[in-house]
Design an enzyme around this catalytic site. Structure first.
Site, PDB file in Angstrom:
ATOM      1  N   ASP A  48      22.602 -59.641 -52.392  1.00  0.00           N
ATOM      2  CA  ASP A  48      21.684 -58.831 -53.595  1.00  0.00           C
ATOM      3  C   ASP A  48      21.086 -57.450 -52.928  1.00  0.00           C
ATOM      4  OD1 ASP A  48      22.074 -60.982 -54.970  1.00  0.00           O
ATOM      5  OD2 ASP A  48      19.796 -61.693 -55.148  1.00  0.00           O
ATOM      6  N   HIS A 103      14.035 -53.090 -59.218  1.00  0.00           N
ATOM      7  CA  HIS A 103      13.875 -54.437 -58.663  1.00  0.00           C
ATOM      8  C   HIS A 103      12.341 -54.634 -58.813  1.00  0.00           C
ATOM      9  CE1 HIS A 103      13.722 -57.681 -55.557  1.00  0.00           C
ATOM     10  NE2 HIS A 103      15.038 -57.773 -55.648  1.00  0.00           N
ATOM     11  N   HIS A 194      21.436 -60.673 -48.304  1.00  0.00           N
ATOM     12  CA  HIS A 194      21.115 -59.081 -48.654  1.00  0.00           C
ATOM     13  C   HIS A 194      21.840 -58.461 -47.852  1.00  0.00           C
ATOM     14  CE1 HIS A 194      17.838 -61.492 -50.334  1.00  0.00           C
ATOM     15  NE2 HIS A 194      17.619 -60.728 -51.273  1.00  0.00           N
TER      16      HIS A 194
HETATM   17 ZN   LIG Z   1      16.518 -58.646 -54.831  1.00  0.00          ZN
END
Ligand SMILES: [Zn+2]
Length: 235
Positions: A48, A103, A194
Site C-alpha cells: 500500500d 490517504h 508498504h
Molecule cells: Zn495506506
C-alpha cells in the site's frame, strides 16, 4: 452484497484503527473475500501507499530477484507525482489496485466526497498506467457504507488483509516485520506491507525491503505459492 453483509462491513469500518484486529476473526469468517481469503495453496502479497521514489524501486528489485509478482494499491496523489514509477510497477507484471486519491480516513468523508476520491484516484492511475483498476483497499482498512457504495458503482472489489507486518512504525525492523507477519500467516491469506513511508514513520519501509527475501522463503517453505490478488481470488 446483501444488506446484512453491508451492515456488517459498515460495523467493521466503525471499529477504526487498532481495534480492527479484534474484529478480524469475524471478518475472515463471514466475509472471506473482503478479508483477502483466496486459494488455500496460495498467499497474496500486497503493498500500500506507493509509488515512492525511495522504496518502490527497491521493492520491485527484490521481487524481480525472487520471481514474485504482487498487488500494489496505489495512491492517486503519489501516482500523479511519480507516474514513471507507477508504469514501472505495471511493466514488471504486477497488479495495480486503488488505495484512494488521498490517504484520508473515510470516516470523516460523506458519500459525495468518498465517491469523488475513488473516482479521481482510479482515473489518475488508469490514465497514467494504462491498466484497468479492479480492486480497492481503503486507507487504514476503514470501510464505510459510502465506501462500499462508491466501490460498487465503480466496479471495484474491496479487499483488506489477513496478516500485516506493522511496517509503518518507527521501530520496525526486518525481524519485527517477519515476526508480525508470521503471527497472521495462513494458507489462502493476504499480506499487507508498504512500499512507501509517505503516511508512516520516515524510513520504516526499509524494514519491509529487508524482510522480503526471508518472507518469501518461509512462505515457499510451507509449500505455498505467493503472488498477486488476481491469481488468488476466484473473481
Ligand atoms: Zn495506506
Amino acid at each position: 452484497m446483501t444488506k446484512a453483509i453491508w451492515a456488517a462491513a459498515v460495523a467493521v469500518g466503525a471499529h477504526a484503527g487498532p481495534a480492527l484486529t479484534t474484529v478480524a476473526p469475524l471478518r475472515v469468517r463471514f466475509m472471506p473475500g473482503l478479508s483477502g481469503i483466496g486459494r488455500r495453496t496460495h498467499v497474496a502479497l500486497t503493498f500500500d501507499d506507493g509509488p515512492d521514489p525511495e522504496y518502490t524501486p527497491a521493492v520491485l528489485d527484490r521481487l524481480d530477484t525472487l520471481s514474485v509478482r504482487a498487488t500494489f494499491f496505489l495512491l492517486g496523489t503519489q501516482t500523479a507525482k511519480h507516474p514513471t514509477l507507477a508504469r514501472d510497477i505495471a511493466a514488471a507484471g504486477h497488479e495495480i489496485g486503488l488505495h484512494g486519491y488521498e490517504h484520508r480516513s473515510l470516516l470523516r468523508r460523506g458519500p459525495y466526497a468518498t465517491h469523488r476520491d475513488l473516482t479521481r484516484g482510479r482515473d489518475v492511475i488508469e490514465d497514467l498506467t494504462g491498466l484497468a483498476i479492479r480492486r480497492w483497499r481503503p486507507p487504514y482498512g476503514i470501510l464505510t457504507g459510502a465506501g462500499i457504495v462508491a466501490a460498487q458503482r465503480l466496479g471495484l472489489t474491496s479487499v483488506l488483509w489477513t496478516a500485516w507486518g506493522r511496517d509503518w512504525t518507527a521501530s520496525a525492523t526486518a525481524e519485527s516485520v517477519l515476526a508480525t507477519v508470521r503471527r497472521g500467516l495462513r494458507p489462502g491469506g493476504t499480506i499487507l506491507l508498504h512500499d512507501s513511508d509517505c503516511t508512516s514513520a520516515p524510513g520504516s519501509s526499509a524494514a519491509t525491503v529487508a524482510a522480503l527475501p526471508q518472507l518469501v522463503r518461509e512462505i515457499r517453505g510451507r509449500g505455498l505459492d505467493i503472488g498477486p490478488l488476481r491469481e488468488h481470488m476466484s473473481e
